[in-house]
Write a protein that holds these residues in place. Structure first.
Motif, PDB file in Angstrom:
ATOM      1  N   HIS A  79       7.523  52.587  43.015  1.00  0.00           N
ATOM      2  CA  HIS A  79       7.817  52.690  41.594  1.00  0.00           C
ATOM      3  C   HIS A  79       7.339  54.068  41.150  1.00  0.00           C
ATOM      4  CE1 HIS A  79       8.783  51.256  37.654  1.00  0.00           C
ATOM      5  NE2 HIS A  79       7.599  51.633  37.201  1.00  0.00           N
ATOM      6  N   ARG A 135       8.658  41.826  44.109  1.00  0.00           N
ATOM      7  CA  ARG A 135       9.798  41.850  45.019  1.00  0.00           C
ATOM      8  C   ARG A 135       9.771  40.679  45.988  1.00  0.00           C
ATOM      9  NH1 ARG A 135      13.719  41.775  47.639  1.00  0.00           N
ATOM     10  NH2 ARG A 135      14.739  43.389  48.861  1.00  0.00           N
ATOM     11  N   TYR A 162      12.902  41.261  36.886  1.00  0.00           N
ATOM     12  CA  TYR A 162      12.395  40.042  37.536  1.00  0.00           C
ATOM     13  C   TYR A 162      12.120  38.984  36.479  1.00  0.00           C
ATOM     14  CZ  TYR A 162      11.558  43.152  41.481  1.00  0.00           C
ATOM     15  OH  TYR A 162      11.720  44.044  42.500  1.00  0.00           O
ATOM     16  N   ARG A 208       9.842  35.426  50.590  1.00  0.00           N
ATOM     17  CA  ARG A 208       9.891  35.167  49.140  1.00  0.00           C
ATOM     18  C   ARG A 208       9.717  33.689  48.822  1.00  0.00           C
ATOM     19  NH1 ARG A 208      13.967  35.246  46.104  1.00  0.00           N
ATOM     20  NH2 ARG A 208      12.929  35.700  44.151  1.00  0.00           N
ATOM     21  N   TYR A 240       4.822  45.862  42.046  1.00  0.00           N
ATOM     22  CA  TYR A 240       6.230  45.788  42.448  1.00  0.00           C
ATOM     23  C   TYR A 240       6.386  45.137  43.814  1.00  0.00           C
ATOM     24  CZ  TYR A 240       8.035  47.952  38.297  1.00  0.00           C
ATOM     25  OH  TYR A 240       8.399  48.161  36.999  1.00  0.00           O
ATOM     26  N   THR A 299      12.426  48.227  51.019  1.00  0.00           N
ATOM     27  CA  THR A 299      12.627  46.982  50.283  1.00  0.00           C
ATOM     28  C   THR A 299      12.508  47.200  48.775  1.00  0.00           C
ATOM     29  OG1 THR A 299      10.308  46.486  50.757  1.00  0.00           O
ATOM     30  CG2 THR A 299      11.953  45.388  52.117  1.00  0.00           C
ATOM     31  N   GLY A 300      12.411  48.454  48.355  1.00  0.00           N
ATOM     32  CA  GLY A 300      12.439  48.732  46.913  1.00  0.00           C
ATOM     33  C   GLY A 300      11.114  48.500  46.221  1.00  0.00           C
ATOM     34  N   CYS A 301      10.019  48.688  46.939  1.00  0.00           N
ATOM     35  CA  CYS A 301       8.698  48.402  46.344  1.00  0.00           C
ATOM     36  C   CYS A 301       7.993  49.645  45.820  1.00  0.00           C
ATOM     37  CB  CYS A 301       7.798  47.709  47.359  1.00  0.00           C
ATOM     38  SG  CYS A 301       8.419  46.109  47.864  1.00  0.00           S
TER      39      CYS A 301
END
Ligand SMILES: *Cc1c(COP(=O)(O)O)cnc(C)c1O
Length: 590
Positions: A257, A269, A292, A215, A265, A253-255
């Protein structure tokens, strides 16, 4: 055609910013772009070269280009490929790298295009090419067609751009500190960085600290104010193309959607700085992605690319430093308005000569001429001008004539878009008269875009709010002393100073209301000013001095460096939001 066949030796290890984009407009003779996104990428890199920014870039070769547009007598669009041959055009970057995808290895070669700045600084662009001996025949065609093929083909291309791009930079010994994703297409570079961070260990072992390392290196520019515009892929394709380990990591990793792999996303992220491309677009994007923080850096255009030759010569004598520092465009105020007007007229005559050659139509340089050219999509509403045809004809007769030039391509799969082109042809066929002349020019591209924005009197833009993220063609026009008549959307919210740099088509709740405002402004504001030579020339000068000075990529890139690339963490997002909200529906200087 060839570009710097012997590549200069560059110290690639000192390049701190790597810019990734699916399309980049590098030269009018290379078909590596489709429209605004690629133009922005190219203009960004041209400004990087002019201002000696420590950047490099990665894209795909697109051996068969986007497409050439053909229009028949009723405006029916057909397409043909624009093949080019990198091996006879560009030096090789001498690297073959390999990416595992679709359960096999795909070899990638890279070609190098050098963007050379005004003082000789080079920004190298690496164009990845899967047409490499040893690859599966299907894989050899993966980097051929920009935005071609189905979602499977598209995800393969995005895998090559992201993961292949990271593999290439590692093999070239580049160690950028910042990776800039120009739109979500490049988002898989984050997975490439995560793999590098894990150094061979499976991605499922990634810790929060590993993700944070990625990141800290990534920034993301989003361009699309509509959810449907964001690339997404089914989980089966994700697994098939990326393989189980990467697919699991993306999921964990929550990507995902709405149960889909969503490139936006992934980019959100894994980025430490996210921005929209105009102040209002930052706000719209913030509402789309409330979890975000989203900032805004307003787009620009590369002044030396879009200024007409006559204007370049004029500025070279009046304000020679403008090429490295666009702020000197303010010195347009030191030039007599009549000189500006005469310089603009040269562009108008050149455009009309081209119209004559292409269409055998004679345009009169003394008649008010509107330009409307953009990707043909429903939200761009090319038809707003024809909302009340009788009124348009009446205005043209009253004001001493009106000429309108259209151009734009519809994506080959966009049936509705193609219908819109036929609609403009149909309107032109019924409305053309001695007072009103309407011509649709074929194959809108870099050169035609330049000629139009340098040659018309007024640039027209009628998008449905808030779908125009920024828009840049009106900025090209402004640089050339061309005011805009536009809906208050995208950049125009910031660029419109009423009666000074152009006119706002006022917001309405219905198309009726917005069309009425368009006609009203055309008849009562634009035409009377056009009839007043001195007042019009003064306005042309304001366009350059006020808007040319700001809406350029030299300024934009400087903002990227100070607000994004150079700061590990940024202003609290609420500060940026408060600043940008003040722009909403409130044109400056209005
Ligand atoms: C500048 C340009 C664009 C982008 O312009 P918009 O205002 O965003 O529509 C698209 N295509 C070409 C050929 C251009 O020159």
């Amino acid at each position: 055609m060839s570009f710097s066949q012997t590549p200069a030796n560059l110290d690639l290890a000192s390049r701190t910013v790597a810019y990734f984009s699916m399309e980049i407009a590098l030269s009018p003779s290379l078909p590596t772009y489709s429209g605004g996104l690629g133009m922005l990428a190219g203009d960004t890199l041209r400004s990087a070269a002019d201002t000696a920014a420590p950047m490099l870039a990665v894209s795909l070769a697109h051996r068969r280009g986007y497409f050439r547009q053909h229009l028949d007598a009723v405006g029916q669009q057909t397409e043909s490929d624009v093949p080019w041959s990198p091996e006879t055009t560009l030096p090789s970057a001498n690297e073959v790298v390999s990416v595992s995808m679709q359960g096999r290895e795909v070899l990638l070669h890279a070609w190098r295009f050098d963007v050379i700045g005004v003082t000789g600084h080079i920004v190298p662009v690496f164009l990845l090419d899967s047409d490499v001996e040893g690859n599966d025949p299907w894989d050899r065609r993966l980097t051929d067609h920009l935005y071609g093929g189905d979602t499977y083909y598209r995800l393969c291309q995005e895998t090559i751009l992201g993961l292949g791009g990271i593999a290439l930079l590692r093999s070239l010994n580049c160690k950028p500190q910042v990776y800039h994703m120009n739109e979500g297409h490049a988002a898989l570079l984050t997975i490439g960085l995560l793999e590098a961070q894990l150094n061979g260990a499976p991605l499922r072992d990634a810790t929060d600290a590993d993700i944070e390392v990625v990141r800290r290196q990534c920034v993301f520019t989003t361009h699309t104010p509509v959810p449907a515009g964001h690339d997404q892929f089914g989980l089966d394709q994700m697994n098939q193309i990326l393989g189980h380990d990467r697919a699991t990591a993306i999921e964990r990793t929550g990507c995902l959607h709405n149960g889909l792999m969503n490139m936006t996303y992934i980019a959100l992220r894994f980025s430490r700085f996210v921005n929209g491309v105009a102040m209002q677009h930052g706000i719209v994007s913030q509402q789309m992605f409330p979890e975000y923080p989203v900032h805004a850096i307003t787009n620009g255009v590369h002044a030396a690319t879009w200024l007409s030759k006559p204007f370049q010569q004029l500025l070279d004598t009046q304000a020679p430093a403008w090429r490295t520092d666009n702020q000197y465009l303010r010195s347009a105020y030191g030039i007599a308005p009549a000189t500006i007007a005469a310089t603009h007229r040269e562009g108008k005559l050149r455009l009309f000569a081209e119209v004559q050659t292409r269409t055998a139509q004679t345009f009169d340089p003394n008649v008010l001429t509107l330009g409307f050219a953009r990707r043909v999509a429903t939200y761009k509403r090319a038809s707003l001008l024809f909302h009340d045809p009788a009124r348009l004809v009446a205005i043209a007769e009253k004001i001493g004539g009106l000429q309108i030039l259209f151009a734009g391509k519809a994506h080959p799969a966009d049936v509705a878009g193609k219908g819109l082109i036929r609609d403009v042809f149909a309107e032109a066929a019924t409305l053309n008269s001695s007072a009103l002349k309407i011509v649709y020019l074929e194959n809108y591209d870099w050169e035609l875009g330049a000629m139009l924005t340098q040659g018309v009197d007024v640039w027209l833009n009628t998008p449905r709010r808030p779908y125009e993220a920024s828009g840049t063609s009106g900025m090209k026009a402004a640089l050339n002393g061309v005011p805009s008549l536009s809906i208050l959307d995208g950049w125009w919210i910031e660029g419109c100073a009423e009666n000074t740099t152009g006119w706002a088509i006022e917001d309405g709740d219905t198309e009726d209301a917005e069309a009425a405002s368009l006609y009203q402004k055309l008849e009562h504001s634009v035409a009377p000013l056009y009839a007043d030579f001195a007042a019009w020339a003064a306005m042309q000068r304001h366009c350059i001095a006020i808007n040319g000075t700001f809406f350029n990529t030299h300024r934009m890139l400087a903002q990227y460096f100070t607000n994004s690339y150079e700061l590990p963490s940024i202003l609290p997002s609420s500060t940026a939001r408060a600043a940008s909200e003040s722009y909403l529906h409130q044109p400056v200087l209005a």
